[in-house]
Motif scaffolding. Structure first.
Motif, PDB file in Angstrom:
ATOM      1  N   PRO A 149       0.643  -1.240   0.168  1.00 27.69           N
ATOM      2  CA  PRO A 149       0.052   0.015  -0.079  1.00 27.69           C
ATOM      3  C   PRO A 149       0.878   1.652   0.068  1.00 27.69           C
ATOM      4  O   PRO A 149       0.312   2.300  -0.489  1.00 27.69           O
ATOM      5  N   GLU A 150       1.975   1.459   0.547  1.00 26.68           N
ATOM      6  CA  GLU A 150       2.892   2.340   0.311  1.00 26.68           C
ATOM      7  C   GLU A 150       3.483   2.569  -1.243  1.00 26.68           C
ATOM      8  O   GLU A 150       4.648   3.464  -1.070  1.00 26.68           O
ATOM      9  N   HIS A 151       3.609   1.814  -2.228  1.00 27.25           N
ATOM     10  CA  HIS A 151       4.257   1.800  -3.093  1.00 27.25           C
ATOM     11  C   HIS A 151       3.360   3.689  -4.100  1.00 27.25           C
ATOM     12  O   HIS A 151       2.129   3.292  -4.249  1.00 27.25           O
ATOM     13  N   TYR A 152       4.176   3.917  -4.162  1.00 27.90           N
ATOM     14  CA  TYR A 152       3.644   4.867  -4.749  1.00 27.90           C
ATOM     15  C   TYR A 152       2.841   4.667  -6.532  1.00 27.90           C
ATOM     16  O   TYR A 152       1.866   5.675  -6.655  1.00 27.90           O
ATOM     17  N   GLU A 155      -0.294   4.444  -4.613  1.00 26.99           N
ATOM     18  CA  GLU A 155      -1.092   5.326  -3.787  1.00 26.99           C
ATOM     19  C   GLU A 155      -1.361   6.649  -4.507  1.00 26.99           C
ATOM     20  O   GLU A 155      -2.983   7.017  -4.370  1.00 26.99           O
ATOM     21  N   ASP A 156      -0.464   7.052  -5.463  1.00 30.14           N
ATOM     22  CA  ASP A 156      -1.193   7.975  -6.381  1.00 30.14           C
ATOM     23  C   ASP A 156      -2.489   7.790  -7.389  1.00 30.14           C
ATOM     24  O   ASP A 156      -3.009   8.290  -7.917  1.00 30.14           O
ATOM     25  N   LYS A 159      -5.420   7.995  -5.704  1.00 25.13           N
ATOM     26  CA  LYS A 159      -5.675   9.082  -5.395  1.00 25.13           C
ATOM     27  C   LYS A 159      -5.917   9.529  -7.123  1.00 25.13           C
ATOM     28  O   LYS A 159      -6.427  10.882  -6.902  1.00 25.13           O
TER      29      LYS A 159
END
Length: 273
Positions: A149-152, A155-156, A159
């Motif tokens: 879940p923390e991979h860009y 995340e991006d 969003k």
């Protein structure tokens, strides 16, 4: 080979089909258990959770007939089904007003592939799949299952922040001279035998390194293709990353690699595996 509930193993590349073994070909054990993470397995789990839901599956097995894609999508859009379950083909370009929820399972599976476009593909899949929800009067909800879940890209993508993703991805590409800061040429060497294809690929790689001279450090391989054998033909890849593609192209022509029937040349390949 992929196991199907019909009781056969089938290759999705050459479409050959065989019966599953009763005995393990490696250890001779009869204790064989099938583990699945595909759409058929997911369908089984959804039936347990939503036993009364009307469900239709859209994948390679259900879309083999003419106009099968259109029939499935039309039936779902008309409200004949409650859940549309499928592979990435359900994520792209479909405008169905009554979809209010989208679930993306193992959204980061592509991130584990040895391909510099892995993050880009993951971001694209998330934004496209998520965009299928809430296209009508009702708002939509998107649930993403991921181990990273923390991979860009995750995340991006969640969003829909293209600018943030682009800034991170372009910096990564530039630091390692990946496209668009270079060109990649993939050569796939094929042969009937594994030792034969390895010998051919090593010879081609050696010729290219000798021809390119100081640029030889841009050559990667040879290495087995991810799908190492298709239609009884073994495959090995060589990757050439070049800042000056005209030089690479010149040597490929001089070595007559472009006219060999056992070599496939792909410039800026969509898949480097």
């Amino acid at each position: 080979m992929v196991y199907h509930k019909a009781g056969n193993l089938r290759c999705h590349y050459c479409q050959s089909s065989v019966s599953p073994p009763d005995v393990c070909p490696s250890c001779a054990s009869r204790y064989i258990r099938y583990f699945g993470t595909g759409t058929q397995r997911l369908e089984d789990e959804l039936v347990k959770i939503f036993p009364h839901a009307r469900m239709i599956r859209m994948d390679q097995d259900t879309t083999g007939g003419k106009m099968a894609h259109d029939r499935i999508l039309h039936s779902f859009a008309q409200g004949n089904y409650d859940i549309l379950l499928g592979t990435q083909m359900v994520a792209k370009g479909h405008d169905i007003k009554n979809v209010t929820a989208v679930g993306i399972i193992t959204a980061d599976s592509v991130l584990n592939l040895p391909d510099f476009r892995a993050a880009e593909r993951t971001f694209s899949l998330l934004t496209q799949a998520a965009g299928r929800a809430g296209r009508g009067e009702l708002s939509g909800k998107v649930v993403i299952q991921t181990y990273n879940p923390e991979h860009y890209a995750i995340e991006d993508g969640a969003k829909h922040d293209y600018k943030a993703f682009y800034d991170k991805e372009i910096a990564f590409r530039k630091s390692l001279d990946y496209p668009p800061f270079s060109k990649i040429t993939k050569l796939t060497i094929t042969a009937a035998g594994e030792s034969e294809v390895r010998h051919k690929a090593e010879t081609v790689a050696a010729d290219l390194r000798a021809a390119l001279g100081e640029n030889s450090n841009f050559i990667q391989g040879p290495f087995l293709a991810t799908i190492a054998k298709i239609n009884n033909s073994f495959r090995m890849n060589i990757l050439i990353k070049s800042l000056d593609h005209s030089d690479v192209n010149q040597h490929i022509l001089r070595l007559n690699l472009h006219i060999r029937s056992d070599i496939i040349i792909d410039i800026d390949p969509l898949n480097v595996m």
